[in-house]
Design a protein around this motif. Structure first.
Motif, PDB file in Angstrom:
ATOM      1  N   VAL A 270       0.844  -1.201   0.000  1.00 31.06           N
ATOM      2  CA  VAL A 270       0.000   0.000   0.000  1.00 31.06           C
ATOM      3  C   VAL A 270       0.879   1.250   0.000  1.00 31.06           C
ATOM      4  O   VAL A 270       0.726   2.146  -0.812  1.00 31.06           O
ATOM      5  N   ARG A 271       1.813   1.300   0.932  1.00 35.48           N
ATOM      6  CA  ARG A 271       2.762   2.416   0.984  1.00 35.48           C
ATOM      7  C   ARG A 271       3.986   1.995   1.774  1.00 35.48           C
ATOM      8  O   ARG A 271       3.974   1.000   2.490  1.00 35.48           O
ATOM      9  N   LEU A 272       5.045   2.770   1.616  1.00 31.15           N
ATOM     10  CA  LEU A 272       6.279   2.534   2.354  1.00 31.15           C
ATOM     11  C   LEU A 272       6.419   3.597   3.427  1.00 31.15           C
ATOM     12  O   LEU A 272       6.079   4.763   3.208  1.00 31.15           O
ATOM     13  N   VAL A 273       6.931   3.192   4.594  1.00 34.91           N
ATOM     14  CA  VAL A 273       7.192   4.152   5.658  1.00 34.91           C
ATOM     15  C   VAL A 273       8.381   4.994   5.242  1.00 34.91           C
ATOM     16  O   VAL A 273       9.449   4.470   4.911  1.00 34.91           O
ATOM     17  N   ASN A 274       8.182   6.306   5.230  1.00 30.90           N
ATOM     18  CA  ASN A 274       9.237   7.213   4.800  1.00 30.90           C
ATOM     19  C   ASN A 274      10.476   7.013   5.661  1.00 30.90           C
ATOM     20  O   ASN A 274      10.405   6.998   6.888  1.00 30.90           O
ATOM     21  N   LYS A 275      11.618   6.846   4.992  1.00 30.08           N
ATOM     22  CA  LYS A 275      12.917   6.628   5.643  1.00 30.08           C
ATOM     23  C   LYS A 275      13.022   5.252   6.278  1.00 30.08           C
ATOM     24  O   LYS A 275      13.972   4.978   7.019  1.00 30.08           O
ATOM     25  N   GLY A 276      12.044   4.381   6.022  1.00 29.37           N
ATOM     26  CA  GLY A 276      12.122   3.017   6.522  1.00 29.37           C
ATOM     27  C   GLY A 276      13.053   2.189   5.652  1.00 29.37           C
ATOM     28  O   GLY A 276      13.516   2.635   4.594  1.00 29.37           O
ATOM     29  N   PRO A 277      13.355   0.940   6.057  1.00 30.25           N
ATOM     30  CA  PRO A 277      14.299   0.102   5.311  1.00 30.25           C
ATOM     31  C   PRO A 277      13.934  -0.093   3.841  1.00 30.25           C
ATOM     32  O   PRO A 277      14.797   0.010   2.968  1.00 30.25           O
ATOM     33  N   LYS A 350      13.796   4.736  13.167  1.00 25.76           N
ATOM     34  CA  LYS A 350      14.240   5.557  14.289  1.00 25.76           C
ATOM     35  C   LYS A 350      13.682   6.964  14.173  1.00 25.76           C
ATOM     36  O   LYS A 350      13.530   7.498  13.075  1.00 25.76           O
ATOM     37  N   LEU A 351      13.422   7.578  15.331  1.00 24.37           N
ATOM     38  CA  LEU A 351      12.892   8.934  15.354  1.00 24.37           C
ATOM     39  C   LEU A 351      13.837   9.905  14.664  1.00 24.37           C
ATOM     40  O   LEU A 351      13.422  10.787  13.922  1.00 24.37           O
ATOM     41  N   GLU A 352      15.145   9.712  14.884  1.00 22.45           N
ATOM     42  CA  GLU A 352      16.096  10.640  14.283  1.00 22.45           C
ATOM     43  C   GLU A 352      16.105  10.545  12.752  1.00 22.45           C
ATOM     44  O   GLU A 352      16.391  11.518  12.056  1.00 22.45           O
ATOM     45  N   GLU A 353      15.753   9.340  12.211  1.00 26.15           N
ATOM     46  CA  GLU A 353      15.691   9.206  10.754  1.00 26.15           C
ATOM     47  C   GLU A 353      14.397   9.790  10.208  1.00 26.15           C
ATOM     48  O   GLU A 353      14.315  10.154   9.040  1.00 26.15           O
ATOM     49  N   GLN A 354      13.366   9.839  11.044  1.00 22.66           N
ATOM     50  CA  GLN A 354      12.090  10.419  10.640  1.00 22.66           C
ATOM     51  C   GLN A 354      12.074  11.938  10.829  1.00 22.66           C
ATOM     52  O   GLN A 354      11.130  12.597  10.422  1.00 22.66           O
ATOM     53  N   SER A 355      13.108  12.467  11.454  1.00 25.82           N
ATOM     54  CA  SER A 355      13.107  13.890  11.795  1.00 25.82           C
ATOM     55  C   SER A 355      13.395  14.756  10.572  1.00 25.82           C
ATOM     56  O   SER A 355      13.951  14.295   9.568  1.00 25.82           O
ATOM     57  N   ALA A 356      13.003  16.015  10.663  1.00 26.16           N
ATOM     58  CA  ALA A 356      13.233  16.972   9.583  1.00 26.16           C
ATOM     59  C   ALA A 356      14.735  17.174   9.383  1.00 26.16           C
ATOM     60  O   ALA A 356      15.510  17.205  10.341  1.00 26.16           O
ATOM     61  N   GLN A 357      15.138  17.304   8.124  1.00 24.66           N
ATOM     62  CA  GLN A 357      16.539  17.522   7.770  1.00 24.66           C
ATOM     63  C   GLN A 357      16.632  18.694   6.811  1.00 24.66           C
ATOM     64  O   GLN A 357      15.692  18.997   6.086  1.00 24.66           O
ATOM     65  N   LYS A 358      17.810  19.322   6.773  1.00 24.81           N
ATOM     66  CA  LYS A 358      17.984  20.458   5.864  1.00 24.81           C
ATOM     67  C   LYS A 358      19.056  20.172   4.816  1.00 24.81           C
ATOM     68  O   LYS A 358      19.955  19.352   5.026  1.00 24.81           O
ATOM     69  N   LYS A 359      18.918  20.843   3.696  1.00 18.57           N
ATOM     70  CA  LYS A 359      19.935  20.837   2.642  1.00 18.57           C
ATOM     71  C   LYS A 359      20.046  22.250   2.105  1.00 18.57           C
ATOM     72  O   LYS A 359      19.153  23.086   2.312  1.00 18.57           O
ATOM     73  N   PRO A 378       9.822  14.021   6.668  1.00 16.48           N
ATOM     74  CA  PRO A 378       9.299  12.696   6.313  1.00 16.48           C
ATOM     75  C   PRO A 378       7.944  12.378   6.948  1.00 16.48           C
ATOM     76  O   PRO A 378       7.158  11.619   6.397  1.00 16.48           O
ATOM     77  N   THR A 379       7.677  12.953   8.152  1.00 12.76           N
ATOM     78  CA  THR A 379       6.422  12.689   8.848  1.00 12.76           C
ATOM     79  C   THR A 379       6.196  13.802   9.868  1.00 12.76           C
ATOM     80  O   THR A 379       7.113  14.565  10.172  1.00 12.76           O
TER      81      THR A 379
END
Length: 706
Positions: A270-277, A350-359, A378-379
Motif C-alpha cells: 500500500v505504501r512505504l514508511v518514509n525513511k524506513g528500510p 528511528k525517530l532521528e531518521e524520521q526527523s526533519a533535515q535540511k539541505k 518525512p512525517t
C-alpha cells in the motif's frame, strides 16, 4: 434481482469446451464441505454480540448511512467481491442461490445473525478446494501436457466478467490460469520438473491453509464487507489483527517499513514508511505484489501466493540487521514475465531518521546565484513520552524545523523549499504548529465531526519564524497532516504548492474496543480554511509536475466508497497577497524547462512505458509470443535507460542483464546520499522558487523583463 446472463453469453457458456481435453463435469454440483473434508464453519456468540455492538457504534460514523435494504445490497455485492474478485470460484448457480440474502443482510447484522454469511463463506471454501484439487490433478498429469504453441489468451481484468455457468467453462478458466503460472516460471528459466514441484507445493500449502481457516476468517471478511460501505478506513480488527495494529502504532516493530494489504491471492504494497528500510533500499514500490519471501541472502524463497496477510507479515518481520528477500511482481506491468527479487535489511524506524533535515544548494540564473534552503519532513512527529515527562529537549517536527530555519537564516538563503513528498501525515498538533511558523496568526484547519460540530484550530504562536519566498513540494503519497499544512500555505497564499495531486486522506478515525476485537471508524473530516475538504481530491498544486504514481491505483480516490470531496463555510483569514502573480507564466517556464531536461524526459518515458503496460487486459499463453513480448519490453526499457545515461554522460548498459545487475546495486544507495541536482523534482522545485523570486522582484521594480 436474480443474476441473469444475456442470451448470447448463455449460449456461449453452454457450448464452452476446454482445450487439450482437460475437463471434469459439465455441470457443477455443490459438493458438501464434509465430502471435501472441510470443516463447516459456524459463528460464535462473541461474534454475534460484536456484530450488534458494531451496528450501534456505526450510528456515530461521519457518514450517516442507514442500515436498510439498499445498504444490504451493497454489503452483499461487496462480500462476494471480497471473496471472489476475479469471479473464478463461484458459479452462476451459487450466485442465484445466494440471491435470497441480498436484501436480508441488514436485518441479519442488526440481530447478529451470521448464519447466511457463513453459508456463503463455506460454499466459497468448497469452490476454492475444487480449484486447488483441479490444479493438482493437472500437474500430476505432467507440465508437458500443456501446449504452449497454440494461440490462446487469458483475460487478466475479470472484475466485470460473468461467473461461469458450467463447471466445464469454469475449468477452462482454471486451466488457463494454471497455464499462465507455468509459463511465467518457464520464462524465469525453470525446467518442467522444477515447475511441477514448486506449483504442487504451492497448491498443497494453500490446501493446508484452507483447512486451517476458522470462524474468525469468515467473520472478518463478512463484517469488513459491512464496515467498508461507510468508507475504506472503517474496519473491524480481529483480536489478532488488533494486536498487530497496536504493535504498528507503537513504532517498535522491526521489519522493512511497509504497509501491506491482501488483494486477490496476492500481498500488495500500500505504501512505504518514509525513511524506513524498504524506502531506503529504493526497489519496492506502492502497488507492487509480493509473491515470495526468503530469509537471509541465500535462503529458499517461500511462495506466498494465496497466503493470509498475517502469515505473510510474520515471514517478512524479523530481527534488526537481518536480510529478507522479496519476490515481487512490479505494479502495472501485468506481470507477463518473471518476478524481481529484492533484498532488504530489516531495521527499526528511528525517530532521528524520521526527523526533519535540511539541505542547501545554489541555482544560477542570468548570471546571478540564488541560495535555496530545503527542509525535508518525512512525517509529522512528536515524542509524546518525553514531552509528558517534562523533558525540555523533546523532539517534534515544529521544534526541529524552528532550529533548521535558524541555521538556514545564518546561511542567508534567498528562498525555502519544504519537501513533503511521501509524507503520509502524523500528528495534527504538529501540522497546526508547523503552519504557525510561517504565518503571524490565524486559523490553520477545521475539523467537522459526525454531529456537524465544527472546531477551528488556530496558530498557537503569534511569532513568524520565516517570512521569505517559499515553495511546498508534494506528491501523490503526501497525505493527511501534509495536506493540512500544504492547504493552509496555499489558502494563505503564503507559498507556492508544486508537484502532483496529493493523496486525499481528509478523515479522522477512532478506535473502539469490542467484546471481541476492535472497530476503527471515521468520526470527523478535515477542511481547509477556504472551506474545501482535503478528502478525496487532496491538494491540487499551483504548478503541476509530471505525476509518478497512477491515481487509479494509489490515493483516496482509488479506494471504493471513499467519502466525497465537499465544502463548508470558509473561515475568516487574511491572505498574505491578493493572488500569486503570473501563475500561468510560472507553469509555462516549468514546462519549457522539463522539455529539455534529461531527468524529466526519462521520467516521462518511464511513465509512458508503464501506461502502455497498464492498458493490457489480456495476456498470451503462447510461449513464443510471450517471449517476444518480454524481449520487446526489455529492449524498450533498456533503450529508455541508455538514452538517459547517455544524456547524463554515464556509460550505457551492454544489455538488459547488465542493466538489472547495475540498477539493483545503484538502488541500494540511500536516498539521503543523492545530491539535490540528481533529485529532479527537488531541483525543479528550486527552479520554480527562483522564478517566483525573480517575478516578485520584477513586479516590485516595475520591470517587464523576465
Amino acid at each position: 434481482m436474480a443474476l441473469n446472463l444475456c442470451k448470447n453469453k448463455l449460449i456461449h457458456a453452454l457450448l464452452f469446451t476446454t482445450l487439450a481435453g482437460i475437463s471434469l463435469a459439465t455441470v457443477a454440483k455443490v459438493i458438501p464441505a464434509e465430502q471435501l473434508n472441510l470443516q463447516e464453519l459456524t459463528p460464535t456468540e462473541d461474534q454475534r454480540l460484536a456484530t450488534v455492538n458494531m451496528v450501534q457504534l456505526l450510528r456515530r460514523h461521519y457518514e450517516k448511512i442507514p442500515l436498510n435494504d439498499q445498504s444490504s445490497v451493497k454489503i452483499f455485492d461487496r462480500y462476494l467481491e471480497n471473496l471472489d474478485p476475479d469471479r473464478r470460484y463461484f458459479l452462476v448457480q451459487d450466485i442465484n442461490a445466494f440471491e435470497k440474502y441480498r436484501h436480508k443482510l441488514d436485518n441479519d447484522l442488526k440481530t447478529g445473525n451470521l448464519r447466511h454469511a457463513f453459508e456463503i463463506f463455506n460454499r466459497y471454501q468448497a469452490r476454492v478446494k475444487q480449484h486447488l484439487l483441479f490444479n493438482l490433478k493437472l500437474l500430476k498429469r505432467g507440465v508437458n501436457r500443456f501446449n504452449f504453441a497454440i494461440k490462446e489468451t487469458l483475460e487478466t481484468d475479470r472484475k466485470n466478467a460473468h461467473w461461469s455457468v458450467t463447471h466445464t467453462e469454469q475449468q477452462s478458466l482454471w486451466r488457463k490460469i494454471l497455464k499462465d503460472r507455468i509459463l511465467r516460471l518457464k520464462l524465469a528459466g525453470k525446467e518442467d520438473k522444477e515447475i511441477a514441484k514448486l506449483l504442487t507445493k504451492r497448491f498443497n500449502n494453500q490446501l493446508n491453509r484452507l483447512h486451517q481457516n476458522n470462524n474468525e476468517d469468515a467473520y472478518q471478511i463478512f463484517v469488513n464487507a459491512f464496515t467498508q460501505i461507510y468508507d475504506p478506513h472503517t474496519q473491524y480488527f480481529s483480536p489478532r489483527r488488533a494486536e498487530n495494529f497496536d504493535i504498528n502504532m507503537s513504532l517498535k516493530l522491526e521489519g522493512i517499513g511497509a504497509v501491506l494489504q491482501s488483494e486477490d491471492e496476492y500481498t500488495k504494497v500500500v505504501r512505504l514508511v518514509n525513511k524506513g528500510p524498504a524506502d531506503k533500499a529504493g526497489q519496492l514500490k506502492p502497488a507492487d505484489k509480493i509473491v515470495g519471501v526468503g530469509q537471509g541472502t541465500d535462503g529458499d524463497i517461500v511462495d506466498v501466493i494465496g497466503w493470509r496477510l498475517d502469515e505473510v507479515v510474520e515471514l517478512i518481520r524479523g530481527k534488526k540487521d537481518t536480510i529478507v528477500r522479496l519476490e515481487v511482481l512490479p505494479s502495472g506491468s501485468n506481470s507477463t514475465g518473471p518476478g524481481k527479487v529484492y533484498s532488504i535489511k530489516r531495521d527499526t524506524v528511528k525517530l532521528e531518521e524520521q526527523s526533519a533535515q535540511k539541505k542547501l544548494f545554489s541555482i544560477k540564473e542570468k548570471g546571478k546565484s540564488f541560495k535555496v534552503g530545503i527542509i525535508q519532513i518525512p512525517t509529522f512527529y512528536i515524542d509524546f513520552k518525553s514531552a509528558q515527562a517534562g523533558d525540555p529537549n523533546y523532539r517534534s517536527t515544529t521544534r526541529d524545523v524552528k532550529r533548521l530555519l535558524k541555521e538556514l537564516e545564518k546561511e542567508k538563503i534567498d528562498g525555502l523549499v519544504i519537501d513533503l513528498r511521501n509524507n503520509g501525515g502524523g500528528s495534527l498538533q504538529e501540522a497546526n504548529e508547523l503552519t504557525g511558523l510561517f504565518i503571524k496568526q490565524g486559523p490553520t484547519v477545521v475539523v467537522k465531526d459526525s454531529f456537524g460540530r465544527v472546531d477551528t484550530q488556530e496558530d498557537p504562536d503569534s511569532s513568524i519564524y520565516y517570512d521569505g519566498p517559499m515553495v511546498v513540494l508534494v506528491n501523490r503519497l503526501s497525505a493527511s497532516a501534509s495536506e493540512i499544512f500544504a492547504g493552509a500555505m496555499q489558502d494563505y497564499r503564503r507559498a507556492l504548492v508544486v508537484g502532483s495531486q496529493t493523496f486525499g486522506k481528509g478523515t479522522v478515525q477512532s478506535i473502539q474496543p469490542l467484546n471481541h476485537g476492535q472497530l476503527k471508524y471515521t468520526l470527523a473530516k478535515f477542511y481547509r480554511i477556504s472551506g474545501q475538504s482535503t478528502q478525496h481530491q487532496g491538494i491540487m498544486p499551483d504548478i503541476h509536475f509530471p505525476a509518478v504514481y497512477n491515481t487509479e491505483e494509489i490515493g483516496e480516490s482509488s479506494l471504493p466508497d471513499a467519502l466525497p470531496w465537499d465544502t463548508i463555510k470558509p473561515v475568516r483569514h487574511t491572505p498574505y497577497q491578493a493572488s500569486i502573480p503570473e501563475m500561468m507564466l510560472l507553469q509555462k517556464k516549468h514546462n519549457q524547462r522539463i522539455q529539455s531536461s534529461p531527468d524529466f524526459i526519462y521520467i516521462q518515458d518511464q511513465l509512458n512505458y508503464q501506461r502502455e503496460l497498464e492498458k493490457q487486459t489480456a495476456i498470451s499463453l503462447n510461449e513464443k509470443q510471450r517471449q517476444d513480448e518480454l524481449k520487446q519490453r526489455q529492449e524498450q526499457r533498456l533503450s529508455i535507460e541508455n538514452i538517459f545515461r547517455k544524456a547524463k554522460g554515464k556509460n550505457v548498459y551492454k544489455d538488459y542483464s547488465d542493466f538489472e545487475k547495475i540498477a539493483a546495486e545503484e538502488s541500494q544507495k540511500e536516498q539521503d546520499d543523492l545530491p539535490v541536482e540528481d533529485d529532479a523534482y527537488l531541483f525543479e522545485a528550486g527552479n520554480v522558487l527562483v522564478d517566483y523570486i525573480q517575478l516578485k522582484h520584477r513586479i516590485a521594480a516595475n520591470d517587464n523583463v523576465f
